[in-house]
Design a protein around this motif. Structure first.
Motif, PDB file in Angstrom:
ATOM      1  N   ALA A  22       0.818  -1.217   0.000  1.00 41.96           N
ATOM      2  CA  ALA A  22       0.000   0.000   0.000  1.00 41.96           C
ATOM      3  C   ALA A  22       0.850   1.265   0.000  1.00 41.96           C
ATOM      4  CB  ALA A  22      -0.921  -0.011   1.207  1.00 41.96           C
ATOM      5  N   THR A  23       2.075   1.183  -0.511  1.00 42.93           N
ATOM      6  CA  THR A  23       2.926   2.374  -0.547  1.00 42.93           C
ATOM      7  C   THR A  23       3.654   2.454  -1.879  1.00 42.93           C
ATOM      8  OG1 THR A  23       4.413   3.713   0.817  1.00 42.93           O
ATOM      9  CG2 THR A  23       5.065   1.428   0.437  1.00 42.93           C
ATOM     10  N   THR A  24       4.229   3.610  -2.147  1.00 46.73           N
ATOM     11  CA  THR A  24       5.000   3.815  -3.366  1.00 46.73           C
ATOM     12  C   THR A  24       6.472   3.896  -3.000  1.00 46.73           C
ATOM     13  OG1 THR A  24       3.172   5.021  -4.368  1.00 46.73           O
ATOM     14  CG2 THR A  24       5.345   5.334  -5.345  1.00 46.73           C
ATOM     15  N   VAL A  25       7.292   3.162  -3.745  1.00 44.06           N
ATOM     16  CA  VAL A  25       8.730   3.130  -3.529  1.00 44.06           C
ATOM     17  C   VAL A  25       9.402   3.751  -4.739  1.00 44.06           C
ATOM     18  CG1 VAL A  25      10.722   1.627  -3.139  1.00 44.06           C
ATOM     19  CG2 VAL A  25       8.486   1.004  -2.185  1.00 44.06           C
ATOM     20  N   ARG A  26      10.305   4.706  -4.523  1.00 41.60           N
ATOM     21  CA  ARG A  26      11.116   5.260  -5.620  1.00 41.60           C
ATOM     22  C   ARG A  26      12.210   4.237  -5.892  1.00 41.60           C
ATOM     23  NH1 ARG A  26       8.423   8.831  -8.356  1.00 41.60           N
ATOM     24  NH2 ARG A  26      10.215   8.535  -9.678  1.00 41.60           N
ATOM     25  N   VAL A  27      12.283   3.750  -7.125  1.00 39.52           N
ATOM     26  CA  VAL A  27      13.191   2.667  -7.513  1.00 39.52           C
ATOM     27  C   VAL A  27      14.095   3.169  -8.630  1.00 39.52           C
ATOM     28  CG1 VAL A  27      13.298   0.330  -8.455  1.00 39.52           C
ATOM     29  CG2 VAL A  27      11.473   0.947  -6.859  1.00 39.52           C
ATOM     30  N   ALA A  28      15.397   3.045  -8.445  1.00 40.05           N
ATOM     31  CA  ALA A  28      16.344   3.458  -9.478  1.00 40.05           C
ATOM     32  C   ALA A  28      16.054   2.715 -10.770  1.00 40.05           C
ATOM     33  CB  ALA A  28      17.776   3.189  -9.030  1.00 40.05           C
ATOM     34  N   SER A  29      16.220   3.399 -11.891  1.00 34.73           N
ATOM     35  CA  SER A  29      16.020   2.754 -13.184  1.00 34.73           C
ATOM     36  C   SER A  29      16.995   1.588 -13.326  1.00 34.73           C
ATOM     37  CB  SER A  29      16.255   3.758 -14.321  1.00 34.73           C
ATOM     38  OG  SER A  29      17.646   4.065 -14.414  1.00 34.73           O
ATOM     39  N   LEU A  30      16.600   0.616 -14.104  1.00 34.11           N
ATOM     40  CA  LEU A  30      17.471  -0.533 -14.338  1.00 34.11           C
ATOM     41  C   LEU A  30      18.788  -0.080 -14.966  1.00 34.11           C
ATOM     42  CD1 LEU A  30      17.299  -3.459 -13.642  1.00 34.11           C
ATOM     43  CD2 LEU A  30      16.166  -3.893 -15.814  1.00 34.11           C
ATOM     44  N   GLU A  31      18.730   0.938 -15.808  1.00 33.65           N
ATOM     45  CA  GLU A  31      19.958   1.480 -16.413  1.00 33.65           C
ATOM     46  C   GLU A  31      20.903   2.013 -15.337  1.00 33.65           C
ATOM     47  OE1 GLU A  31      16.666   1.927 -19.531  1.00 33.65           O
ATOM     48  OE2 GLU A  31      16.843   2.226 -17.364  1.00 33.65           O
ATOM     49  N   ASP A  32      20.355   2.714 -14.327  1.00 30.56           N
ATOM     50  CA  ASP A  32      21.205   3.239 -13.252  1.00 30.56           C
ATOM     51  C   ASP A  32      21.757   2.121 -12.374  1.00 30.56           C
ATOM     52  OD1 ASP A  32      21.411   6.019 -13.706  1.00 30.56           O
ATOM     53  OD2 ASP A  32      19.409   6.355 -12.870  1.00 30.56           O
ATOM     54  N   VAL A  33      20.946   1.094 -12.124  1.00 29.30           N
ATOM     55  CA  VAL A  33      21.426  -0.049 -11.341  1.00 29.30           C
ATOM     56  C   VAL A  33      22.587  -0.713 -12.078  1.00 29.30           C
ATOM     57  CG1 VAL A  33      20.837  -2.342 -10.430  1.00 29.30           C
ATOM     58  CG2 VAL A  33      19.215  -0.440 -10.187  1.00 29.30           C
ATOM     59  N   ILE A  34      22.430  -0.918 -13.378  1.00 32.14           N
ATOM     60  CA  ILE A  34      23.481  -1.553 -14.189  1.00 32.14           C
ATOM     61  C   ILE A  34      24.749  -0.702 -14.184  1.00 32.14           C
ATOM     62  CG2 ILE A  34      24.115  -2.130 -16.574  1.00 32.14           C
ATOM     63  CD1 ILE A  34      21.127  -3.066 -16.900  1.00 32.14           C
ATOM     64  N   ALA A  35      24.608   0.598 -14.388  1.00 34.56           N
ATOM     65  CA  ALA A  35      25.777   1.484 -14.416  1.00 34.56           C
ATOM     66  C   ALA A  35      26.529   1.448 -13.090  1.00 34.56           C
ATOM     67  CB  ALA A  35      25.346   2.912 -14.753  1.00 34.56           C
ATOM     68  N   ALA A  36      25.802   1.461 -11.994  1.00 30.24           N
ATOM     69  CA  ALA A  36      26.452   1.437 -10.678  1.00 30.24           C
ATOM     70  C   ALA A  36      27.172   0.115 -10.445  1.00 30.24           C
ATOM     71  CB  ALA A  36      25.420   1.692  -9.579  1.00 30.24           C
ATOM     72  N   LYS A  37      26.529  -0.995 -10.813  1.00 29.95           N
ATOM     73  CA  LYS A  37      27.171  -2.297 -10.624  1.00 29.95           C
ATOM     74  C   LYS A  37      28.407  -2.446 -11.512  1.00 29.95           C
ATOM     75  CE  LYS A  37      23.430  -5.005  -8.711  1.00 29.95           C
ATOM     76  NZ  LYS A  37      24.166  -5.344  -7.492  1.00 29.95           N
ATOM     77  N   ARG A  38      28.312  -1.968 -12.744  1.00 27.82           N
ATOM     78  CA  ARG A  38      29.458  -2.042 -13.646  1.00 27.82           C
ATOM     79  C   ARG A  38      30.634  -1.228 -13.085  1.00 27.82           C
ATOM     80  NH1 ARG A  38      27.122  -1.093 -18.346  1.00 27.82           N
ATOM     81  NH2 ARG A  38      27.090  -3.282 -18.885  1.00 27.82           N
ATOM     82  N   ALA A  39      30.333  -0.065 -12.548  1.00 23.81           N
ATOM     83  CA  ALA A  39      31.386   0.834 -12.062  1.00 23.81           C
ATOM     84  C   ALA A  39      32.061   0.325 -10.789  1.00 23.81           C
ATOM     85  CB  ALA A  39      30.812   2.229 -11.823  1.00 23.81           C
ATOM     86  N   THR A  40      31.380  -0.491  -9.991  1.00 22.10           N
ATOM     87  CA  THR A  40      32.019  -0.981  -8.765  1.00 22.10           C
ATOM     88  C   THR A  40      33.178  -1.909  -9.086  1.00 22.10           C
ATOM     89  OG1 THR A  40      30.663  -2.965  -8.499  1.00 22.10           O
ATOM     90  CG2 THR A  40      29.866  -0.929  -7.444  1.00 22.10           C
ATOM     91  N   GLY A  41      33.004  -2.719 -10.125  1.00 20.65           N
ATOM     92  CA  GLY A  41      34.040  -3.680 -10.470  1.00 20.65           C
ATOM     93  C   GLY A  41      34.098  -4.878  -9.542  1.00 20.65           C
ATOM     94  N   ARG A  42      33.215  -4.953  -8.553  1.00 19.22           N
ATOM     95  CA  ARG A  42      33.220  -6.095  -7.633  1.00 19.22           C
ATOM     96  C   ARG A  42      32.695  -7.325  -8.356  1.00 19.22           C
ATOM     97  NH1 ARG A  42      29.889  -4.046  -2.486  1.00 19.22           N
ATOM     98  NH2 ARG A  42      28.332  -4.128  -4.145  1.00 19.22           N
ATOM     99  N   ALA A  43      33.276  -8.470  -8.046  1.00 13.58           N
ATOM    100  CA  ALA A  43      32.907  -9.713  -8.723  1.00 13.58           C
ATOM    101  C   ALA A  43      31.414 -10.001  -8.606  1.00 13.58           C
ATOM    102  CB  ALA A  43      33.724 -10.876  -8.160  1.00 13.58           C
ATOM    103  N   LYS A  44      30.841  -9.807  -7.419  1.00 20.49           N
ATOM    104  CA  LYS A  44      29.415 -10.121  -7.252  1.00 20.49           C
ATOM    105  C   LYS A  44      28.535  -9.195  -8.084  1.00 20.49           C
ATOM    106  CE  LYS A  44      28.093  -7.484  -3.157  1.00 20.49           C
ATOM    107  NZ  LYS A  44      27.448  -7.588  -1.850  1.00 20.49           N
ATOM    108  N   ASP A  45      28.946  -7.954  -8.279  1.00 21.07           N
ATOM    109  CA  ASP A  45      28.172  -7.031  -9.103  1.00 21.07           C
ATOM    110  C   ASP A  45      28.348  -7.344 -10.580  1.00 21.07           C
ATOM    111  OD1 ASP A  45      27.037  -5.517  -6.994  1.00 21.07           O
ATOM    112  OD2 ASP A  45      28.946  -4.482  -6.743  1.00 21.07           O
ATOM    113  N   LEU A  46      29.563  -7.649 -10.997  1.00 24.99           N
ATOM    114  CA  LEU A  46      29.814  -7.998 -12.401  1.00 24.99           C
ATOM    115  C   LEU A  46      29.081  -9.278 -12.785  1.00 24.99           C
ATOM    116  CD1 LEU A  46      33.621  -7.130 -12.631  1.00 24.99           C
ATOM    117  CD2 LEU A  46      31.665  -5.749 -13.397  1.00 24.99           C
ATOM    118  N   ALA A  47      28.968 -10.219 -11.840  1.00 21.10           N
ATOM    119  CA  ALA A  47      28.267 -11.479 -12.123  1.00 21.10           C
ATOM    120  C   ALA A  47      26.784 -11.253 -12.400  1.00 21.10           C
ATOM    121  CB  ALA A  47      28.443 -12.446 -10.956  1.00 21.10           C
ATOM    122  N   ALA A  48      26.197 -10.217 -11.795  1.00 19.02           N
ATOM    123  CA  ALA A  48      24.776  -9.936 -11.992  1.00 19.02           C
ATOM    124  C   ALA A  48      24.493  -9.212 -13.305  1.00 19.02           C
ATOM    125  CB  ALA A  48      24.240  -9.103 -10.822  1.00 19.02           C
TER     126      ALA A  48
END
Length: 166
Positions: free
Chosen positions: A117-143
Protein backbone atom coordinates in the motif's frame (compact mmCIF):
# COMPACT_ATOMS: atom_id res chain seq x y z
CA UNK A 1 6.45 -10.57 -3.28
CA UNK A 2 9.75 -11.76 -1.93
CA UNK A 3 12.94 -9.91 -2.81
CA UNK A 4 15.51 -12.44 -1.64
CA UNK A 5 15.11 -13.78 1.88
CA UNK A 6 12.92 -10.92 3.09
CA UNK A 7 9.35 -9.95 2.42
CA UNK A 8 8.07 -6.80 0.83
CA UNK A 9 6.60 -5.83 4.21
CA UNK A 10 10.10 -4.98 5.45
CA UNK A 11 10.72 -2.76 2.42
CA UNK A 12 7.39 -1.03 2.96
CA UNK A 13 8.16 -0.49 6.65
CA UNK A 14 11.53 1.12 5.87
CA UNK A 15 10.16 3.34 3.09
CA UNK A 16 7.29 4.54 5.28
CA UNK A 17 9.65 5.25 8.18
CA UNK A 18 11.98 7.17 5.83
CA UNK A 19 9.02 9.23 4.69
CA UNK A 20 8.01 9.86 8.32
CA UNK A 21 11.45 11.31 9.16
CA UNK A 22 11.57 13.32 5.91
CA UNK A 23 14.33 11.27 4.26
CA UNK A 24 14.10 11.17 0.45
CA UNK A 25 15.37 7.73 -0.64
CA UNK A 26 15.75 5.84 -3.91
CA UNK A 27 15.96 2.06 -3.77
CA UNK A 28 19.04 0.80 -5.61
CA UNK A 29 20.87 -2.49 -6.11
CA UNK A 30 19.38 -5.92 -6.61
CA UNK A 31 16.20 -5.08 -4.70
CA UNK A 32 15.52 -2.29 -7.21
CA UNK A 33 16.26 -4.66 -10.08
CA UNK A 34 14.00 -7.38 -8.63
CA UNK A 35 11.09 -4.94 -8.37
CA UNK A 36 11.54 -4.32 -12.10
CA UNK A 37 11.36 -8.00 -12.98
CA UNK A 38 15.01 -9.05 -12.87
CA UNK A 39 15.38 -12.62 -11.59
CA UNK A 40 17.85 -11.70 -8.84
CA UNK A 41 17.86 -11.91 -5.07
CA UNK A 42 19.53 -9.92 -2.35
CA UNK A 43 20.12 -10.17 1.36
CA UNK A 44 19.98 -6.46 2.12
CA UNK A 45 18.19 -3.29 1.11
CA UNK A 46 20.20 -0.44 -0.40
CA UNK A 47 19.04 3.16 -0.64
CA UNK A 48 20.66 6.13 -2.32
CA UNK A 49 20.26 9.41 -0.44
CA UNK A 50 21.54 12.95 -0.91
CA UNK A 51 24.67 13.49 1.20
CA UNK A 52 23.85 16.21 3.73
CA UNK A 53 24.38 16.49 7.49
CA UNK A 54 20.60 16.67 7.90
CA UNK A 55 20.12 13.40 5.99
CA UNK A 56 22.74 11.67 8.14
CA UNK A 57 20.74 12.73 11.22
CA UNK A 58 17.55 11.49 9.54
CA UNK A 59 19.14 8.05 9.04
CA UNK A 60 19.78 7.95 12.81
CA UNK A 61 16.15 9.01 13.41
CA UNK A 62 15.02 6.28 11.03
CA UNK A 63 17.06 3.69 12.95
CA UNK A 64 15.29 4.66 16.18
CA UNK A 65 11.89 4.62 14.48
CA UNK A 66 12.55 1.08 13.21
CA UNK A 67 12.95 -0.24 16.73
CA UNK A 68 16.35 0.95 17.80
CA UNK A 69 18.49 -0.42 14.99
CA UNK A 70 22.20 0.33 15.27
CA UNK A 71 23.85 2.71 12.79
CA UNK A 72 27.27 1.44 11.66
CA UNK A 73 29.87 2.72 9.19
CA UNK A 74 31.26 -0.49 7.67
CA UNK A 75 33.02 1.15 4.72
CA UNK A 76 35.11 3.72 6.57
CA UNK A 77 37.41 5.24 5.58
CA UNK A 78 36.79 4.29 1.94
CA UNK A 79 33.03 4.76 1.98
CA UNK A 80 30.69 7.03 3.90
CA UNK A 81 27.85 4.51 3.66
CA UNK A 82 25.71 4.03 6.75
CA UNK A 83 24.30 0.61 7.60
CA UNK A 84 21.44 -0.18 9.95
CA UNK A 85 21.85 -3.52 11.70
CA UNK A 86 19.84 -5.41 14.30
CA UNK A 87 16.71 -5.99 12.23
CA UNK A 88 15.68 -8.80 9.92
CA UNK A 89 17.92 -7.44 7.11
CA UNK A 90 20.77 -4.98 6.78
CA UNK A 91 19.71 -1.61 5.43
CA UNK A 92 22.38 0.42 3.65
CA UNK A 93 22.26 4.14 2.90
CA UNK A 94 24.79 5.19 0.29
CA UNK A 95 25.68 8.79 -0.40
CA UNK A 96 27.52 8.28 -3.68
CA UNK A 97 27.44 5.68 -6.42
CA UNK A 98 30.46 4.17 -8.13
CA UNK A 99 28.95 5.33 -11.41
CA UNK A 100 29.27 8.92 -10.10
CA UNK A 101 25.63 9.59 -10.94
CA UNK A 102 24.21 12.37 -8.80
CA UNK A 103 21.28 11.73 -6.48
CA UNK A 104 19.14 14.27 -8.32
CA UNK A 105 19.75 12.53 -11.66
CA UNK A 106 19.07 9.04 -10.31
CA UNK A 107 15.90 10.25 -8.61
CA UNK A 108 14.72 12.01 -11.79
CA UNK A 109 15.09 8.75 -13.75
CA UNK A 110 13.62 6.58 -10.98
CA UNK A 111 10.29 4.81 -11.17
CA UNK A 112 7.43 5.00 -8.70
CA UNK A 113 6.63 1.36 -7.94
CA UNK A 114 3.64 0.28 -5.87
CA UNK A 115 4.61 -2.21 -3.20
CA UNK A 116 1.71 -3.24 -1.01
CA UNK A 117 0.00 0.00 0.00
CA UNK A 118 2.93 2.37 -0.55
CA UNK A 119 5.00 3.82 -3.37
CA UNK A 120 8.73 3.13 -3.53
CA UNK A 121 11.12 5.26 -5.62
CA UNK A 122 13.19 2.67 -7.51
CA UNK A 123 16.34 3.46 -9.48
CA UNK A 124 16.02 2.75 -13.18
CA UNK A 125 17.47 -0.53 -14.34
CA UNK A 126 19.96 1.48 -16.41
CA UNK A 127 21.20 3.24 -13.25
CA UNK A 128 21.43 -0.05 -11.34
CA UNK A 129 23.48 -1.55 -14.19
CA UNK A 130 25.78 1.48 -14.42
CA UNK A 131 26.45 1.44 -10.68
CA UNK A 132 27.17 -2.30 -10.62
CA UNK A 133 29.46 -2.04 -13.65
CA UNK A 134 31.39 0.83 -12.06
CA UNK A 135 32.02 -0.98 -8.76
CA UNK A 136 34.04 -3.68 -10.47
CA UNK A 137 33.22 -6.09 -7.63
CA UNK A 138 32.91 -9.71 -8.72
CA UNK A 139 29.41 -10.12 -7.25
CA UNK A 140 28.17 -7.03 -9.10
CA UNK A 141 29.81 -8.00 -12.40
CA UNK A 142 28.27 -11.48 -12.12
CA UNK A 143 24.78 -9.94 -11.99
CA UNK A 144 25.28 -7.78 -15.10
CA UNK A 145 24.29 -10.34 -17.76
CA UNK A 146 21.01 -11.02 -15.95
CA UNK A 147 20.25 -7.32 -15.51
CA UNK A 148 21.17 -6.47 -19.10
CA UNK A 149 18.98 -9.31 -20.41
CA UNK A 150 16.10 -8.08 -18.26
CA UNK A 151 16.57 -4.58 -19.69
CA UNK A 152 16.54 -5.97 -23.25
CA UNK A 153 13.41 -8.03 -22.63
CA UNK A 154 11.63 -5.08 -21.04
CA UNK A 155 12.52 -2.94 -24.06
CA UNK A 156 11.23 -5.59 -26.45
CA UNK A 157 8.01 -5.90 -24.49
CA UNK A 158 7.51 -2.14 -24.78
CA UNK A 159 8.72 -1.65 -28.35
CA UNK A 160 8.64 -5.08 -29.96
CA UNK A 161 11.76 -7.10 -30.85
CA UNK A 162 14.48 -5.40 -32.88
CA UNK A 163 15.00 -6.71 -36.38
CA UNK A 164 17.97 -8.95 -36.86
CA UNK A 165 17.83 -10.28 -33.29
CA UNK A 166 16.71 -13.71 -32.29
Amino acid sequence: MTVGPFEESILVQVVRAARDVGLDVVLIGNAAAALQGAPVTTRDVDFFVRDTPANRRKVADLARRLGGLVVTRPGEPLSSMLRLVGGPVEIDFVFSLSSRARFESVRARSLAVRVAATTVRVASLEDVIAAKRATGRAKDLAALPILEQTLRVRGEMRNGPRKGRR
